[in-house]
Each structure stands twice: as structure tokens, then as C-alpha cells.
Motif scaffolding. Sequence first.
Motif, PDB file in Angstrom:
ATOM      1  N   VAL A   1       1.369 -11.783 -13.305  1.00 33.85           N
ATOM      2  CA  VAL A   1       0.828 -10.708 -12.469  1.00 33.85           C
ATOM      3  C   VAL A   1       0.953  -9.364 -13.201  1.00 33.85           C
ATOM      4  O   VAL A   1      -0.002  -8.591 -13.285  1.00 33.85           O
ATOM      5  CB  VAL A   1       1.565 -10.636 -11.112  1.00 33.85           C
TER       6      VAL A   1
ATOM      7  N   LEU B   1       5.656 -13.770 -11.989  1.00 33.22           N
ATOM      8  CA  LEU B   1       5.330 -12.345 -11.883  1.00 33.22           C
ATOM      9  C   LEU B   1       5.006 -11.736 -13.248  1.00 33.22           C
ATOM     10  O   LEU B   1       4.385 -10.678 -13.329  1.00 33.22           O
ATOM     11  CB  LEU B   1       6.471 -11.587 -11.208  1.00 33.22           C
TER      12      LEU B   1
ATOM     13  N   VAL C   1       4.271  -4.436  -8.729  1.00 37.30           N
ATOM     14  CA  VAL C   1       2.938  -4.222  -9.295  1.00 37.30           C
ATOM     15  C   VAL C   1       2.742  -2.748  -9.675  1.00 37.30           C
ATOM     16  O   VAL C   1       2.147  -2.429 -10.696  1.00 37.30           O
ATOM     17  CB  VAL C   1       1.861  -4.682  -8.288  1.00 37.30           C
TER      18      VAL C   1
ATOM     19  N   SER D   1      -8.029 -13.270  -6.411  1.00 37.36           N
ATOM     20  CA  SER D   1      -7.616 -12.025  -7.064  1.00 37.36           C
ATOM     21  C   SER D   1      -7.339 -12.222  -8.553  1.00 37.36           C
ATOM     22  O   SER D   1      -7.608 -11.348  -9.374  1.00 37.36           O
ATOM     23  CB  SER D   1      -6.370 -11.473  -6.379  1.00 37.36           C
ATOM     24  N   GLY D   2      -6.813 -13.389  -8.892  1.00 35.97           N
ATOM     25  CA  GLY D   2      -6.543 -13.683 -10.304  1.00 35.97           C
ATOM     26  C   GLY D   2      -7.817 -13.641 -11.127  1.00 35.97           C
ATOM     27  O   GLY D   2      -7.865 -12.995 -12.179  1.00 35.97           O
TER      28      GLY D   2
ATOM     29  N   PHE E   1      -4.388 -16.576  -6.349  1.00 34.01           N
ATOM     30  CA  PHE E   1      -4.662 -16.614  -7.797  1.00 34.01           C
ATOM     31  C   PHE E   1      -6.110 -16.950  -8.090  1.00 34.01           C
ATOM     32  O   PHE E   1      -6.691 -16.424  -9.034  1.00 34.01           O
ATOM     33  CB  PHE E   1      -3.707 -17.595  -8.499  1.00 34.01           C
TER      34      PHE E   1
ATOM     35  N   HIS F   1      -5.601  -6.236  -6.194  1.00 32.17           N
ATOM     36  CA  HIS F   1      -5.563  -7.670  -6.523  1.00 32.17           C
ATOM     37  C   HIS F   1      -4.180  -8.075  -7.012  1.00 32.17           C
ATOM     38  O   HIS F   1      -3.684  -9.151  -6.687  1.00 32.17           O
ATOM     39  CB  HIS F   1      -6.637  -7.990  -7.555  1.00 32.17           C
ATOM     40  N   GLY F   2      -3.588  -7.171  -7.778  1.00 30.82           N
ATOM     41  CA  GLY F   2      -2.217  -7.425  -8.224  1.00 30.82           C
ATOM     42  C   GLY F   2      -1.264  -7.502  -7.038  1.00 30.82           C
ATOM     43  O   GLY F   2      -0.371  -8.355  -6.996  1.00 30.82           O
TER      44      GLY F   2
ATOM     45  N   LEU G   1      -1.518 -10.803  -5.349  1.00 37.00           N
ATOM     46  CA  LEU G   1      -0.826 -11.856  -6.099  1.00 37.00           C
ATOM     47  C   LEU G   1       0.681 -11.759  -5.906  1.00 37.00           C
ATOM     48  O   LEU G   1       1.348 -12.772  -5.640  1.00 37.00           O
ATOM     49  CB  LEU G   1      -1.142 -11.737  -7.602  1.00 37.00           C
ATOM     50  N   ALA G   2       1.205 -10.553  -6.016  1.00 40.54           N
ATOM     51  CA  ALA G   2       2.655 -10.381  -5.895  1.00 40.54           C
ATOM     52  C   ALA G   2       3.129 -10.750  -4.495  1.00 40.54           C
ATOM     53  O   ALA G   2       4.156 -11.414  -4.331  1.00 40.54           O
ATOM     54  CB  ALA G   2       3.033  -8.943  -6.234  1.00 40.54           C
TER      55      ALA G   2
END
Lengths: 303, 261
Positions: B151, B148, B72, B236-237, B233, B215-216, B219-220
Motif C-alpha cells: 500500500v 502495508l 497512508v 483500488s489496487g 485490492f 484508494h490508498g 486499501l489500508a
Amino acid sequence: MIQANALEKSFGDFKAVNKIDLNIKKGECFGLLGPNGAGKSTFIGMMYGTVQRTSGQLSVFNHDPKTESRDIKKRLGVVTQENALDESLTVMENMMLYCSFIGVPKQESEARVLELLNYMNLSHKKDALIQTLSGGMKRRLVFVRALLGKPELLILDEPTTGLDPAVRHLLWGKVRELHQSGTTIVLTTHYMHEAEVLCDRLVILNHGQIVAEGSPQQMIAQHTPGYVGIFESKHRELIKNLINNRADIHFHEDASGIYLRTPTLAELTKLHSEQGMIPLQIRPANLEDVFLKLTGQELSNEA
Amino acid sequence: MKLSHFIESVKLCLHITRRNWTVYKKDLIANISPTVADPALILVSLGLGLGAFLTNVEGMSYMQFLAPGLTVATALFTSFFESSYGFYVRMSFENVYKAMLATPIGVKEIVFGELFWVGLKGAIMAVGVAIVLALFGMMTNPWLIPALAVVGFLVALPCGAMGLLATAWVRNINQFQTVYSFVIAPLYFLSGIFFPIPQMSTPVRIVAEFFPLIHGVRLAQSLFWERDIAQAFSYSGSILVIQSIVLCALAYTQIRKKLIN
């Protein structure tokens, strides 16, 4: 084709363009002259929407550049003041990119670029990086870029500033050809000779306002008729005595000498034959004299 | 009528994106090296070095903990630098946009074309780094690598918009260093890449929530560790999507002021 009414652009308190009325006709080569900061580039920017007018009206191809700039930009080509070429790309890549921006069909792009490169004597440079081109070549390439879309209107914003005489003459030839083939041209320049050579009609701007309008010949006849003799400064006293009380003779002195403008050529040759003063130069009055007079850079005739 | 305008606009955006790709690929190795080499270096130095002391972070080795955040971070740096220094140079030194604006291209196409490019770059970089990390055995399920890209894109877009905002606000190119020191570096260090989010002090975490990076990272991490993916997702998505919309719109209005007088 281009119509401006009471067109105005202010930056804060500064009025870059101050209530201008203009009408540029189809097929014309129209010049915008004026000292630095007179409002030329601001006007050009307003024509295609990179400068938004403060008040007044402006229409180009019957479109308002404020809201319909894309409709206008599809039909014009601009030789921008700065070359603004993509330095990291080659000549061909640059031009192909612009073909895509303008919407030239893919299958026609390459042929059109090659044709225009040939027209501007640049074919041999098609794979060269922009960084490797000379100033004159870059300028010619900017002309190619402006012509890719076969524009009805070509805007030339100081097209030959900083170029050597050979390139300048080449470009003048091309502009004439385009003009003869029916392209409408709007030109800004600091070179009066360029305007005289190319323009059918022009305006001189000063402090955002039009101070003169007409064909180059009309303007000379109206504002600075006659002939100009340039003399060495050492003749100052003698000349002043001779022209004393002559309102029709204009006197102006600067570092390059004394400029005398007389209604007839005979007046100047008389100075030579009767007073023995050898002029550095004698020539018909030109647009430069008009320009200097109207933009307040010529001294008054009270010598 | 409206639709055809929109389609035309999108096409022009893609031309801007393509322009950047054409320039970028000319120096592919030089352009890619730092974005791939830096995370690998951090992984080795911090992961192995510090990892000797930190043997159990959230139930895994420190290297494993570090890996998702690094993908990220790559998206953050690649997008921020592109839209700050890169855009600024194109705008103020090379005058590229001045000439473009004399064609049917408008400010909207320039800004969104650039942002799409930045998003794309973020996606490709995130995937590239994830592949490298997966080779180190850092991913429990390498089949999730394509995800990814999403992301990377969702992080690069708002971070790129932040770069554009910086471009609109700085008065000269040196001032980007201030933005870097006070915004980008803190984001990098305080978004849960180097230590677990729950262990961050609450005020710092609350501030971090307003920026895209944390947030990224969530997700990662969900993808790398195959943990609560749907939950990450959906929370945070969606926040990243909202941040993207807000920041991109803001960036457009600010850049417009720079390009149109």
C-alpha cells in the motif's frame, strides 16, 4: 573523433550555436574560446546529449549524441563547469558512487579512486565531507571524478575558473600529462594563457559562430602579429601624433593604459629611446590580443 | 541487445536509489522522526481528544477509524516532499543531476531511480507507522502488516510523481507552498482519513477518486479492519497501478524538459 557539420542550436529566436563546422581529431587538445554566451557550453552539452541540437550533424566516436548518448558517455569524462559534487557525502562516497554510475567493477573501484586521489594530491581528504573542502580541492576532486572511467575523451568546461595560480598550474600539469598519454581533450576557457599553454588547436567563437581557427601560434601570426607595448594614458597625444597614418600600428586604450601593437619590437623600443616614453610593459602579441580583436572588444585602429 | 539495454538501465536506476539511501541514512533519526511522530501525535490528540465525542464511527472507536488513514498519509507526505523539495534542491541548487548526466546515466534512470526510491520510502514508512499503531492495538490482525508495504509503495509512487510534476512546473522553490495548499492538503483532509468515505459529499468524492490517496486509504482500511481485502485490492489496487503508470510517465516527460535543453 568529433565531427560537426552545420551544427545549430536555437533557444527560441536566439541562436546559441549558429552553423558550426568542426573536426576534432583523436589525441588532440582542442580549445573552445569565446566570450560569455558565445556558445561554448551549448556545444559541450550537445556532445553528450544534455543539449539537443536544432539542426545539422554531430558525431562523437561515430555515435550520434541525440540517440546514442550512453555509448558516448561511457567513453568520456567531464569536468563540469559547476563542481556539482554531492555535498552530503564524503570524498570517498562521492567517488565510489560515480564508479558505480560509470560501471567500474566493484573490486577495482576503491583502488582506482585511491590512485586518482593520490594523483590529484587529495589522499589525505578521502574521508572528508565535501562541505569541508576548499575550492581548489573540490576542483581537483571533480578532475578525479572525470577520470574514474579512464576516458578516451576528457571534456574540461572552464576547468580553472576561480582557482588560485598554484592550483591552476597543478591542473595544467595534469592535463598535459593526460594529453601526452594520448587522451583527447576538449577545453573551454576564458583564460587565453591557459589555452595558449594547453591547446594544439583552437577556435574562437563569437555569437555562436567560429571567427577563427588554428594553432595558437598560427592565430597570433594571422590576426595580431608583432609586439604589444603598454603605455600610460598621459602619452596619448604624443602617441597619436607619432602613429598618425600608420595602418600597421594598432592603437587601443582602456582603463589599464594604451596598447600599441607594432609589427616589430624595434618600433616599440624606438618610442622609448627617441621619445623617452617608458612602457609599462612590452611583450609579444598573444592570444588575448587575438581574442579581443576578433570578438569585437578591441577598438578600431583609427585613433 | 534491447534486453541488455534495459537491464543496464535498471541497474543505473538502482544506483540512483542507492545514492539517496546513502544520503538518507546519514541522518536517519532526523529523517524518520516526523514521519513516525506526526501520525502518533495525531492519533493521540484527535483519536483520544475527538474520540471522546465520537464513540462510534463505522462501528468502532475514532482512534481505530483514524489509524489506517494515518499510515497512508505518511506515504503521501514522505513521497511528495522527497520528490518536490528534495528533488528540486538536488536539481537546481546542488546540480547533482548535471554531473550524473555526464555519466552513462540518462534522464530516464534519474526519474525512475528517484521514483523507485520514493516508493520504497513510502513502503518502509507505512510499515513503520503500522507497527507503531499495531502496538497501540489498532490492527485486528498484525500479520497483515507486511501487506502495508504494498500500500505504501502504491501510494508513494503516484504521489511522488505528482511531486516531480510540481518540480517541473514551479518557477522557484516557494511555489511548492501553493501546490501543498491547493493539492496536497486537500488530499490529506478529503480522502477519507478523518471521516468515512460514504459520508463525503458526492462531488468531493468524485474528484478525490482521481487522486491516489483515497484508494490508498481504502486499501489500508481493508487491511487494518480485515474487511473486504480482495475487493479493495482489485478495485483500488488496480486504480493505483494505473495512476502510477500515467503519472510516472508524465513526470518523466516533464522532468526531461528541465534536464535536457
